[in-house]
Design a protein around this motif. Structure first.
Motif, PDB file in Angstrom:
ATOM      1  N   TYR A 136       1.585 -12.279 -27.122  1.00  0.00           N
ATOM      2  CA  TYR A 136       1.434 -11.150 -28.156  1.00  0.00           C
ATOM      3  C   TYR A 136       2.022  -9.900 -27.904  1.00  0.00           C
ATOM      4  O   TYR A 136       1.868  -9.579 -26.610  1.00  0.00           O
ATOM      5  N   LEU A 137       2.816  -9.338 -28.732  1.00  0.00           N
ATOM      6  CA  LEU A 137       3.280  -8.095 -28.367  1.00  0.00           C
ATOM      7  C   LEU A 137       3.330  -7.116 -29.708  1.00  0.00           C
ATOM      8  O   LEU A 137       3.266  -7.718 -30.810  1.00  0.00           O
ATOM      9  N   ALA A 138       3.550  -5.734 -29.652  1.00  0.00           N
ATOM     10  CA  ALA A 138       3.475  -4.940 -30.519  1.00  0.00           C
ATOM     11  C   ALA A 138       4.825  -4.929 -31.226  1.00  0.00           C
ATOM     12  O   ALA A 138       5.825  -4.984 -30.757  1.00  0.00           O
ATOM     13  N   ASP A 139       4.890  -4.530 -32.666  1.00  0.00           N
ATOM     14  CA  ASP A 139       5.900  -4.292 -33.525  1.00  0.00           C
ATOM     15  C   ASP A 139       6.945  -5.294 -33.240  1.00  0.00           C
ATOM     16  O   ASP A 139       8.176  -5.172 -33.071  1.00  0.00           O
ATOM     17  N   ILE A 140       6.610  -6.722 -33.479  1.00  0.00           N
ATOM     18  CA  ILE A 140       7.371  -7.475 -33.203  1.00  0.00           C
ATOM     19  C   ILE A 140       8.605  -7.556 -34.220  1.00  0.00           C
ATOM     20  O   ILE A 140       9.872  -8.096 -33.774  1.00  0.00           O
ATOM     21  N   ASN A 141       8.650  -7.129 -35.212  1.00  0.00           N
ATOM     22  CA  ASN A 141       9.784  -7.077 -35.923  1.00  0.00           C
ATOM     23  C   ASN A 141      10.737  -5.787 -36.297  1.00  0.00           C
ATOM     24  O   ASN A 141      11.602  -5.445 -36.901  1.00  0.00           O
ATOM     25  N   ALA A 142      10.230  -4.719 -35.397  1.00  0.00           N
ATOM     26  CA  ALA A 142      10.720  -3.392 -35.520  1.00  0.00           C
ATOM     27  C   ALA A 142      12.363  -3.633 -34.965  1.00  0.00           C
ATOM     28  O   ALA A 142      12.515  -4.558 -33.974  1.00  0.00           O
ATOM     29  N   GLY A 143      13.221  -2.836 -35.356  1.00  0.00           N
ATOM     30  CA  GLY A 143      14.576  -2.793 -34.898  1.00  0.00           C
ATOM     31  C   GLY A 143      15.494  -3.662 -35.817  1.00  0.00           C
ATOM     32  O   GLY A 143      14.848  -4.178 -36.646  1.00  0.00           O
ATOM     33  N   ALA A 144      16.721  -3.629 -35.662  1.00  0.00           N
ATOM     34  CA  ALA A 144      17.590  -4.172 -36.473  1.00  0.00           C
ATOM     35  C   ALA A 144      18.669  -5.225 -35.625  1.00  0.00           C
ATOM     36  O   ALA A 144      18.976  -4.462 -34.504  1.00  0.00           O
ATOM     37  N   GLY A 145      19.257  -6.260 -36.127  1.00  0.00           N
ATOM     38  CA  GLY A 145      20.243  -7.187 -35.454  1.00  0.00           C
ATOM     39  C   GLY A 145      19.521  -7.452 -34.189  1.00  0.00           C
ATOM     40  O   GLY A 145      18.406  -8.136 -34.078  1.00  0.00           O
ATOM     41  N   ASP A 146      20.576  -7.421 -33.191  1.00  0.00           N
ATOM     42  CA  ASP A 146      20.033  -8.132 -31.856  1.00  0.00           C
ATOM     43  C   ASP A 146      19.093  -6.889 -31.396  1.00  0.00           C
ATOM     44  O   ASP A 146      18.571  -7.417 -30.434  1.00  0.00           O
ATOM     45  N   GLY A 147      18.787  -5.721 -31.766  1.00  0.00           N
ATOM     46  CA  GLY A 147      17.746  -5.120 -31.367  1.00  0.00           C
ATOM     47  C   GLY A 147      16.377  -5.119 -31.759  1.00  0.00           C
ATOM     48  O   GLY A 147      15.570  -4.500 -31.454  1.00  0.00           O
ATOM     49  N   TRP A 207      14.988 -24.197 -29.679  1.00  0.00           N
ATOM     50  CA  TRP A 207      15.923 -24.007 -28.599  1.00  0.00           C
ATOM     51  C   TRP A 207      17.283 -24.506 -29.032  1.00  0.00           C
ATOM     52  O   TRP A 207      18.220 -24.058 -28.258  1.00  0.00           O
ATOM     53  N   ARG A 208      17.601 -24.923 -30.318  1.00  0.00           N
ATOM     54  CA  ARG A 208      18.861 -24.988 -30.649  1.00  0.00           C
ATOM     55  C   ARG A 208      19.551 -24.232 -32.012  1.00  0.00           C
ATOM     56  O   ARG A 208      20.289 -24.489 -32.674  1.00  0.00           O
ATOM     57  N   TYR A 209      18.502 -23.070 -32.124  1.00  0.00           N
ATOM     58  CA  TYR A 209      18.775 -22.262 -33.410  1.00  0.00           C
ATOM     59  C   TYR A 209      20.141 -21.626 -33.039  1.00  0.00           C
ATOM     60  O   TYR A 209      20.857 -21.449 -31.881  1.00  0.00           O
ATOM     61  N   PRO A 210      20.896 -21.392 -34.196  1.00  0.00           N
ATOM     62  CA  PRO A 210      22.264 -20.840 -34.287  1.00  0.00           C
ATOM     63  C   PRO A 210      22.378 -19.210 -33.963  1.00  0.00           C
ATOM     64  O   PRO A 210      21.133 -18.586 -33.835  1.00  0.00           O
ATOM     65  N   ARG A 211      23.389 -18.776 -33.456  1.00  0.00           N
ATOM     66  CA  ARG A 211      23.520 -17.368 -32.913  1.00  0.00           C
ATOM     67  C   ARG A 211      22.969 -16.326 -33.941  1.00  0.00           C
ATOM     68  O   ARG A 211      22.429 -15.118 -33.596  1.00  0.00           O
ATOM     69  N   GLN A 212      22.826 -16.668 -35.039  1.00  0.00           N
ATOM     70  CA  GLN A 212      22.109 -15.526 -36.079  1.00  0.00           C
ATOM     71  C   GLN A 212      20.907 -15.040 -35.735  1.00  0.00           C
ATOM     72  O   GLN A 212      20.344 -14.146 -36.268  1.00  0.00           O
ATOM     73  N   TYR A 213      20.058 -15.936 -35.037  1.00  0.00           N
ATOM     74  CA  TYR A 213      18.690 -15.748 -34.732  1.00  0.00           C
ATOM     75  C   TYR A 213      18.565 -14.983 -33.274  1.00  0.00           C
ATOM     76  O   TYR A 213      17.611 -14.627 -32.806  1.00  0.00           O
ATOM     77  N   GLY A 214      19.644 -14.327 -32.888  1.00  0.00           N
ATOM     78  CA  GLY A 214      19.349 -13.794 -31.604  1.00  0.00           C
ATOM     79  C   GLY A 214      20.626 -14.372 -30.502  1.00  0.00           C
ATOM     80  O   GLY A 214      20.865 -15.491 -30.511  1.00  0.00           O
ATOM     81  N   PRO A 215      20.862 -13.424 -29.271  1.00  0.00           N
ATOM     82  CA  PRO A 215      21.678 -14.048 -28.358  1.00  0.00           C
ATOM     83  C   PRO A 215      20.911 -15.021 -27.469  1.00  0.00           C
ATOM     84  O   PRO A 215      21.760 -15.718 -26.792  1.00  0.00           O
TER      85      PRO A 215
END
Length: 329
Positions: A136-147, A207-215
């Motif tokens: 559980y973490l705050a503001d899980i969707n904040a930020g854009a792109g890899d950020g 664990w096999r998601y493509p790169r578009q979901y993050g590094p």
């Protein structure tokens, strides 16, 4: 910390249920989870019966808040190792830690520290097999792109674990809370015996998601069969393959999420459908969707199905609902 014998205790039956009454903890209670806020001393505490008590900062939306109780048919003991609070009994271990991300350089660094601590702690335990993790973490969707904060969380988890879970990913949930303290809370269930990872045929393994979901791809399994036979259901949303479906349509997303859980039950060779032996937690992004959720669940689930409904943000901004839980044999 003392070293333990390599010979694990026999595995005792583990029972998980929801209870609306805040009754005194019975002997053999491994953990009690309460939702609705974190006290000033932190998320984790110990009871005089040995149980681990967790208060989690997700607002309950039920008429009466439910308490999740984990019970083993064995004696329970507890303790603390640095920031990690734990309780064990009957071959099972539950442990939790909470970090103030602002004191550790942000969410990625805090997550890396938390998972490095988890890995080091588990290496010393007889219950060495991590089967289920909640985050559980705050503001899980904040930020854009890899950020975006969820992507930073995934990168931190990967960095903290190294190769710790590769080939043996646990079931997991990651949900955003709205507590202003911005604490990262991680708690997990481990066992002296391994479980069996279960993947959903309707979904690409996370664990096999493509790169578009993050590094760093999300490191978790869709489900885990525990040694006692119970299925731990990971956080499940309206995703087929790796794509989010039914953007903006709450009811369609809910139905897709339930279809995914039903497919997971079939893949795990578990009894189909939902009943008193399938406690479920539902995370809603918008409180306004509660009436629609209640109406839809009344049509799909028998009234005996134990439910906890909470306000919580899903890891993808376009997703409105997520469900996790358990399926007993």
């Amino acid at each position: 910390m003392r070293q333990f014998s390599s010979q694990p205790d026999p595995i005792a039956p583990l029972d998980i249920g929801l209870n609306a009454a805040a009754a005194p903890l019975a002997p053999g209670t491994l953990a009690r989870l309460d939702f609705g806020g974190v006290p000033s001393h932190g998320a984790a505490a110990h009871s005089n019966t040995g149980a681990l008590r967790l208060r989690l900062p997700l607002v309950p939306l039920m008429d009466a808040a439910m308490h999740e109780i984990w019970h083993v048919q064995a004696a329970v003991s507890n303790g603390q190792c640095d920031a990690i609070h734990w309780a064990r009994g009957g071959g099972w271990l539950v442990a939790a830690l909470e970090l103030d991300e602002s004191a550790h350089g942000g969410i990625e660094a805090a997550t890396a520290r938390a998972y490095a601590a988890l890995r080091a702690f588990q290496a010393l335990q007889p219950e060495r097999h991590v089967l289920r993790v909640w985050n559980y973490l705050a503001d899980i969707n904040a930020g854009a792109g890899d950020g975006e904060r969820y992507k930073l969380f995934c990168a931190g988890r990967s960095r903290g674990l190294g190769n710790g879970f590769v080939g043996a990913y646990p079931a997991a949930t990651a949900i955003g809370h709205r507590d202003p303290m911005r604490g990262l809370i991680v708690y997990w269930l481990a066992c002296a015996q391994p479980g069996m990872r279960v993947e959903n045929p309707r979904q690409l393994s996370a664990w096999r998601y493509p790169r578009q979901y993050g590094p760093a791809a999300p490191g978790f399994a869709r489900g885990m069969r525990l040694p006692a036979g119970t299925l731990a259901i990971s956080g499940t949303a309206s995703i087929v393959g790796h794509a989010s479906l039914h953007i903006g349509d709450f009811d369609a997303q809910l139905q897709e999420s339930l279809a995914n859980i039903e497919a997971l039950l079939a893949a795990a060779d578990m009894p189909a459908g939902f009943d008193a032996h399938a406690p479920l937690k539902v995370y809603l992004r918008r409180a306004q969707d509660l009436p629609a959720l209640r109406a839809a669940l009344a049509r799909r689930l028998p009234p005996t199905t134990p439910l906890q409904i909470m306000l919580g943000d899903v890891c993808r901004a376009e997703l409105l609902v997520e469900i996790d839980g358990w399926r007993m044999p």
